[in-house]
Design a protein around this motif. Sequence first.
Motif, PDB file in Angstrom:
ATOM      1  N   CYS A 119       0.829  -1.212   0.000  1.00 58.94           N
ATOM      2  CA  CYS A 119       0.000   0.000   0.000  1.00 58.94           C
ATOM      3  C   CYS A 119       0.862   1.259   0.000  1.00 58.94           C
ATOM      4  CB  CYS A 119      -0.921   0.016   1.216  1.00 58.94           C
ATOM      5  SG  CYS A 119      -2.333  -1.092   1.073  1.00 58.94           S
ATOM      6  N   HIS A 120       1.945   1.241   0.748  1.00 56.24           N
ATOM      7  CA  HIS A 120       2.794   2.437   0.837  1.00 56.24           C
ATOM      8  C   HIS A 120       3.659   2.632  -0.405  1.00 56.24           C
ATOM      9  CE1 HIS A 120       1.744   3.779   4.842  1.00 56.24           C
ATOM     10  NE2 HIS A 120       1.646   2.507   5.161  1.00 56.24           N
ATOM     11  N   LYS A 121       3.933   1.563  -1.128  1.00 53.34           N
ATOM     12  CA  LYS A 121       4.720   1.685  -2.360  1.00 53.34           C
ATOM     13  C   LYS A 121       3.842   2.047  -3.557  1.00 53.34           C
ATOM     14  CE  LYS A 121       8.573  -1.368  -1.249  1.00 53.34           C
ATOM     15  NZ  LYS A 121       9.256  -2.633  -1.590  1.00 53.34           N
ATOM     16  N   ALA A 122       2.572   1.685  -3.502  1.00 56.08           N
ATOM     17  CA  ALA A 122       1.679   1.871  -4.648  1.00 56.08           C
ATOM     18  C   ALA A 122       1.233   3.324  -4.752  1.00 56.08           C
ATOM     19  CB  ALA A 122       0.467   0.960  -4.516  1.00 56.08           C
ATOM     20  N   ASP A 123       1.127   3.809  -5.981  1.00 54.49           N
ATOM     21  CA  ASP A 123       0.606   5.158  -6.234  1.00 54.49           C
ATOM     22  C   ASP A 123      -0.884   5.114  -6.534  1.00 54.49           C
ATOM     23  OD1 ASP A 123       3.034   6.429  -5.851  1.00 54.49           O
ATOM     24  OD2 ASP A 123       3.610   6.252  -7.949  1.00 54.49           O
ATOM     25  N   GLU A 124      -1.496   3.968  -6.320  1.00 54.45           N
ATOM     26  CA  GLU A 124      -2.918   3.807  -6.573  1.00 54.45           C
ATOM     27  C   GLU A 124      -3.475   2.769  -5.606  1.00 54.45           C
ATOM     28  OE1 GLU A 124      -3.168   2.663 -10.660  1.00 54.45           O
ATOM     29  OE2 GLU A 124      -2.200   0.761 -10.331  1.00 54.45           O
ATOM     30  N   PRO A 125      -4.789   2.705  -5.470  1.00 56.24           N
ATOM     31  CA  PRO A 125      -5.382   1.742  -4.548  1.00 56.24           C
ATOM     32  C   PRO A 125      -5.120   0.292  -4.975  1.00 56.24           C
ATOM     33  CG  PRO A 125      -7.008   3.356  -5.289  1.00 56.24           C
ATOM     34  CD  PRO A 125      -5.778   3.552  -6.108  1.00 56.24           C
ATOM     35  N   ILE A 126      -5.202  -0.600  -4.016  1.00 53.77           N
ATOM     36  CA  ILE A 126      -5.099  -2.036  -4.271  1.00 53.77           C
ATOM     37  C   ILE A 126      -6.500  -2.619  -4.140  1.00 53.77           C
ATOM     38  CG2 ILE A 126      -4.138  -4.219  -3.463  1.00 53.77           C
ATOM     39  CD1 ILE A 126      -1.738  -2.556  -2.405  1.00 53.77           C
ATOM     40  N   TYR A 127      -6.943  -3.323  -5.155  1.00 56.46           N
ATOM     41  CA  TYR A 127      -8.294  -3.869  -5.184  1.00 56.46           C
ATOM     42  C   TYR A 127      -8.282  -5.287  -4.629  1.00 56.46           C
ATOM     43  CZ  TYR A 127      -9.104   0.174  -8.071  1.00 56.46           C
ATOM     44  OH  TYR A 127      -9.186   1.460  -8.519  1.00 56.46           O
ATOM     45  N   ILE A 128      -9.226  -5.572  -3.744  1.00 57.87           N
ATOM     46  CA  ILE A 128      -9.337  -6.882  -3.118  1.00 57.87           C
ATOM     47  C   ILE A 128     -10.596  -7.564  -3.651  1.00 57.87           C
ATOM     48  CG2 ILE A 128      -9.504  -8.130  -0.921  1.00 57.87           C
ATOM     49  CD1 ILE A 128      -6.894  -6.494  -1.303  1.00 57.87           C
ATOM     50  N   THR A 129     -10.430  -8.813  -4.057  1.00 56.78           N
ATOM     51  CA  THR A 129     -11.562  -9.574  -4.572  1.00 56.78           C
ATOM     52  C   THR A 129     -11.960 -10.670  -3.590  1.00 56.78           C
ATOM     53  OG1 THR A 129     -10.127 -11.122  -5.759  1.00 56.78           O
ATOM     54  CG2 THR A 129     -10.886  -9.186  -6.975  1.00 56.78           C
ATOM     55  N   LYS A 130     -13.222 -11.039  -3.655  1.00 55.50           N
ATOM     56  CA  LYS A 130     -13.752 -12.134  -2.850  1.00 55.50           C
ATOM     57  C   LYS A 130     -14.605 -12.982  -3.780  1.00 55.50           C
ATOM     58  CE  LYS A 130     -16.417 -12.954   1.338  1.00 55.50           C
ATOM     59  NZ  LYS A 130     -17.183 -12.294   2.413  1.00 55.50           N
ATOM     60  N   ASN A 131     -14.249 -14.242  -3.892  1.00 52.56           N
ATOM     61  CA  ASN A 131     -14.941 -15.163  -4.809  1.00 52.56           C
ATOM     62  C   ASN A 131     -14.946 -14.623  -6.248  1.00 52.56           C
ATOM     63  OD1 ASN A 131     -15.559 -16.932  -2.670  1.00 52.56           O
ATOM     64  ND2 ASN A 131     -17.385 -15.750  -2.172  1.00 52.56           N
ATOM     65  N   GLY A 132     -13.844 -13.967  -6.614  1.00 52.58           N
ATOM     66  CA  GLY A 132     -13.689 -13.484  -7.982  1.00 52.58           C
ATOM     67  C   GLY A 132     -14.346 -12.147  -8.281  1.00 52.58           C
ATOM     68  N   TYR A 133     -14.972 -11.529  -7.283  1.00 49.18           N
ATOM     69  CA  TYR A 133     -15.655 -10.251  -7.488  1.00 49.18           C
ATOM     70  C   TYR A 133     -15.017  -9.166  -6.622  1.00 49.18           C
ATOM     71  CZ  TYR A 133     -19.277 -13.048  -9.717  1.00 49.18           C
ATOM     72  OH  TYR A 133     -19.945 -13.897 -10.553  1.00 49.18           O
ATOM     73  N   GLY A 134     -15.080  -7.937  -7.090  1.00 48.37           N
ATOM     74  CA  GLY A 134     -14.549  -6.826  -6.324  1.00 48.37           C
ATOM     75  C   GLY A 134     -15.233  -6.732  -4.961  1.00 48.37           C
ATOM     76  N   ASP A 135     -14.435  -6.525  -3.912  1.00 43.42           N
ATOM     77  CA  ASP A 135     -14.988  -6.488  -2.557  1.00 43.42           C
ATOM     78  C   ASP A 135     -14.540  -5.252  -1.784  1.00 43.42           C
ATOM     79  OD1 ASP A 135     -16.491  -7.733  -0.390  1.00 43.42           O
ATOM     80  OD2 ASP A 135     -14.545  -8.140   0.542  1.00 43.42           O
TER      81      ASP A 135
END
Length: 86
Positions: A20-36
Amino acid sequence: MPQILPIKDLKNTSNISEMCHKADEPIYITKNGYGDMVLMSIELFEKTQKKWNMYSDIEQSEQQIKEGRIKDARKSLSAVKEKYGL
């Protein structure tokens, strides 16, 4: 390119925090293959929040212009100068 991780990868919190601190953009987390969820550093969140606030202010200003709620800048500045003896 956005980073997308499955929710099971959140177990290693130290690595996620570092990402998170290295990224210049959000990190997307998926649950069962869908955005969560979306994760980001506090710094990125605050930067993004400032942009959202600015866009909100611009939208409000545009609405005020449409409604005719405007003032002449020169007259307003003259009134301020006169009021404060500038």
